[in-house]
Design an enzyme around this catalytic site. Structure first.
Site, PDB file in Angstrom:
ATOM      1  N   GLU A 290     -26.436  35.160 -35.001  1.00 15.62           N
ATOM      2  CA  GLU A 290     -27.013  34.090 -35.812  1.00 15.62           C
ATOM      3  C   GLU A 290     -27.560  33.029 -34.858  1.00 15.62           C
ATOM      4  O   GLU A 290     -26.994  32.775 -33.810  1.00 15.62           O
ATOM      5  CB  GLU A 290     -25.947  33.485 -36.730  1.00 15.62           C
TER       6      GLU A 290
ATOM      7  N   TYR B  42     -18.333  30.923 -21.421  1.00 15.73           N
ATOM      8  CA  TYR B  42     -18.262  29.476 -21.614  1.00 15.73           C
ATOM      9  C   TYR B  42     -16.964  29.091 -22.312  1.00 15.73           C
ATOM     10  O   TYR B  42     -16.602  29.669 -23.334  1.00 15.73           O
ATOM     11  CB  TYR B  42     -19.466  28.988 -22.428  1.00 15.73           C
TER      12      TYR B  42
ATOM     13  N   GLY C 210     -14.601  26.534 -24.483  1.00 13.08           N
ATOM     14  CA  GLY C 210     -14.873  25.602 -25.572  1.00 13.08           C
ATOM     15  C   GLY C 210     -13.760  25.659 -26.599  1.00 13.08           C
ATOM     16  O   GLY C 210     -12.740  26.330 -26.379  1.00 13.08           O
TER      17      GLY C 210
ATOM     18  N   CYS D 151     -18.109  36.798 -37.909  1.00  9.24           N
ATOM     19  CA  CYS D 151     -17.868  38.115 -37.306  1.00  9.24           C
ATOM     20  C   CYS D 151     -16.635  38.189 -36.422  1.00  9.24           C
ATOM     21  O   CYS D 151     -15.720  38.953 -36.725  1.00  9.24           O
ATOM     22  CB  CYS D 151     -19.104  38.540 -36.524  1.00  9.24           C
TER      23      CYS D 151
ATOM     24  N   ARG E 235     -18.604  29.493 -41.549  1.00 15.85           N
ATOM     25  CA  ARG E 235     -17.424  30.348 -41.669  1.00 15.85           C
ATOM     26  C   ARG E 235     -16.565  30.256 -40.398  1.00 15.85           C
ATOM     27  O   ARG E 235     -17.053  30.447 -39.300  1.00 15.85           O
ATOM     28  CB  ARG E 235     -17.862  31.800 -41.964  1.00 15.85           C
TER      29      ARG E 235
END
Ligand code: NAD
Length: 438
Positions: free
Chosen positions: A153, A252, A254, A261, A329
């Site tokens: 996405e 990365y 975070g 997914c 989501r």
């Protein structure tokens, strides 16, 4: 060749539109009437860069249609893609009720041979079940292949039009040929179309997502240790990622992965493993680490302010689970908002695209802003939760003039260390040394 795509969400709409762009005749079907009405009126129900224009062009040239008429779409199509949701059931398994419902209906409406293509992410063995469900409703020949989708996405069009690879799991040469023909225009750059059996294709999708989630949680554990030891995970990432055996992407650190997914696919493959009597131990840890990362910025809040946040105003920049999407989501911002409001903080939030979806999942305990700077007025803390470009390169003078305290919790290590130092900000990130002005 006429193609129907059942399920017009992030995957179905992008796949259908891109197939149309490459010359196929596509009918996108959905049970959600509101969604189809919007599409028929030229409105795109999701945010995905570049999608609106591509949909418009292909509707205008007559190759892309939208309908709720499942039966007609199935009757007219030779190839039918299933792209409906496969969310997590309570026990972590993939909920296949929508996939199975569609399979059965395809069988009921089949008026000739049909090739069903599972594009939804489904556990190993599903293609055989789909075939059985459809075939028992019809005399016509049903074949099923697995064609997992790897688009991201936020870059879905680019990913679909120029994939790294196309995976096709089929049982007959005829089905491989139909699928190859469909995908040929997308692989002119030399990307391989990889043929395999349906079981392996189904497994490939879960293995890919589980591997990517593992990389993220692995680097987040490294970040935790960097935090404690005073090392800088951004430096470590560069040092590690330049090893050609490891590579740069997905390293990365975070505040955790989210989205539709990784969380559900990690759960589903753990569940599949269990069904086969195997415990997928690494993924237990991957999930656990990720859940803890989502509340890392809340831990930092406690370290700075103690446990009473009732006098604090906190601004969150970014709500979507990642930039360039409106998808909320499993977004880490949900955990943040909940944790902050539970301890009494007043919370201001903004996001370039996800505010409408966020209202549905986060509700009215927080205040929503369109303007990222308006959201900052009078705040004690700014938390960067999603690294949209407009948040990565902000006006630091403006931030400083609007905030009560120049304190930033950078959940994505996205802000420039140099600029933060120049502007005298206090900043805590994920596995990077804190910046504390004199
Ligand atoms: P989504 O929720 O955005 O879309 C699913 C659509 O299917 C919805 O519009 C829903 O109304 C429709 N639908 C449900 N039941 C239906 C039925 N019986 N008939 C017709 N339509 C029906 O989901 P999504 O994000 O597009 O994901 C679809 C599948 O693709 C999932 O299995 C997902 O894991 C997989 N996938 C998603 C992504 C992604 O980035 N979103 C990437 C790769 C694979």
């Amino acid at each position: 060749m006429e193609i129907a795509v059942i399920g017009t969400g992030y995957v179905g709409l992008v796949a259908g539109t891109c197939f149309a762009e490459m010359g196929s005749n596509i009918t996108c079907v959905d049970i959600n009437e509101e969604k189809i009405t919007k599409l028929l009126n030229g409105k795109i129900p999701i945010y995905e860069p570049g999608l609106e224009e591509l949909v418009r062009n292909n509707v205008e040239n007559g190759r892309l249609k939208f309908t709720t008429n499942f039966q007609k779409a199935v009757e007219e199509a030779r190839v039918i893609f299933i792209a409906v949701g496969t969310p997590s059931a309570d026990d972590g398994a993939a909920d296949l009720s929508a996939v199975f419902g569609v399979a059965s209906s395809i069988g009921s409406f089949a008026n000739g041979p049909k090739l069903i293509v599972d594009k939804s992410t489904v556990p190993v063995g599903t293609a055989a079940q789909v075939k059985k469900l459809a075939q028992q409703k019809t005399e016509h020949k049903i074949s099923v292949c697995s064609n997992p989708e790897f688009l991201k996405e936020g870059a879905a069009i680019e990913d679909f039009l120029r994939p790294d690879r196309v995976v096709i799991g089929a049982e007959s040469q005829e089905d491989f040929e139909i699928m190859d023909e469909l995908y040929k225009p997308f692989t002119r750059n030399g990307a391989p179309i990889i043929h395999m059996d349906p079981l392996s294709a189904e497994m490939t999708k879960y293995a890919s997502n589980a591997m990517l989630a593992t990389r993220i949680s692995f680097m987040n554990e490294i970040a935790r240790i960097c935090d404690a030891a005073g090392a800088d995970v951004e430096m470590v990432r560069k040092g590690v990622g330049t090893d050609s055996r490891i590579g740069q992407p997905f390293l990365y650190s975070g505040i955790g992965y989210g989205g539709s997914c990784f969380p559900k696919d990690v759960k589903a493959i753990m569940h599949t493993a269990k069904e086969y009597g195997y415990q997928f131990k690494i993924l237990d840890a991957v999930e656990d680490v990720n859940a803890k990362m989502k509340s890392m910025m809340l831990e930092k809040m406690s370290a700075i302010f103690g446990e009473d946040w009732s006098r604090l105003q906190v601004t969150i920049w970014g709500l979507a689970f990642k930039p360039r999407t409106d998808d909320m989501r499993e977004a880490p911002a949900i955990t943040l908002c909940k944790g902050l409001t539970e301890k009494g903080a007043k919370v201001h939030v903004c996001d370039p695209e996800a505010v409408n979806n966020a209202r549905e999942v986060i509700g009215s305990d927080v205040d929503y802003f369109e303007d990222q700077y308006k959201a900052l007025e009078g705040s004690d803390v700014l938390i960067l939760a999603t690294e949209w470009n407009e948040y990565r390169n902000p006006d630091y003078d403006k931030i400083a003039s609007l905030m009560k305290r120049k304190l930033i919790l950078d959940g994505r290590n996205a802000l420039s260390r140099k600029r933060l130092i120049e502007h005298n900000f206090e900043r805590y990130g994920v596995g990077v040394p804190p910046l504390k002005p004199e």
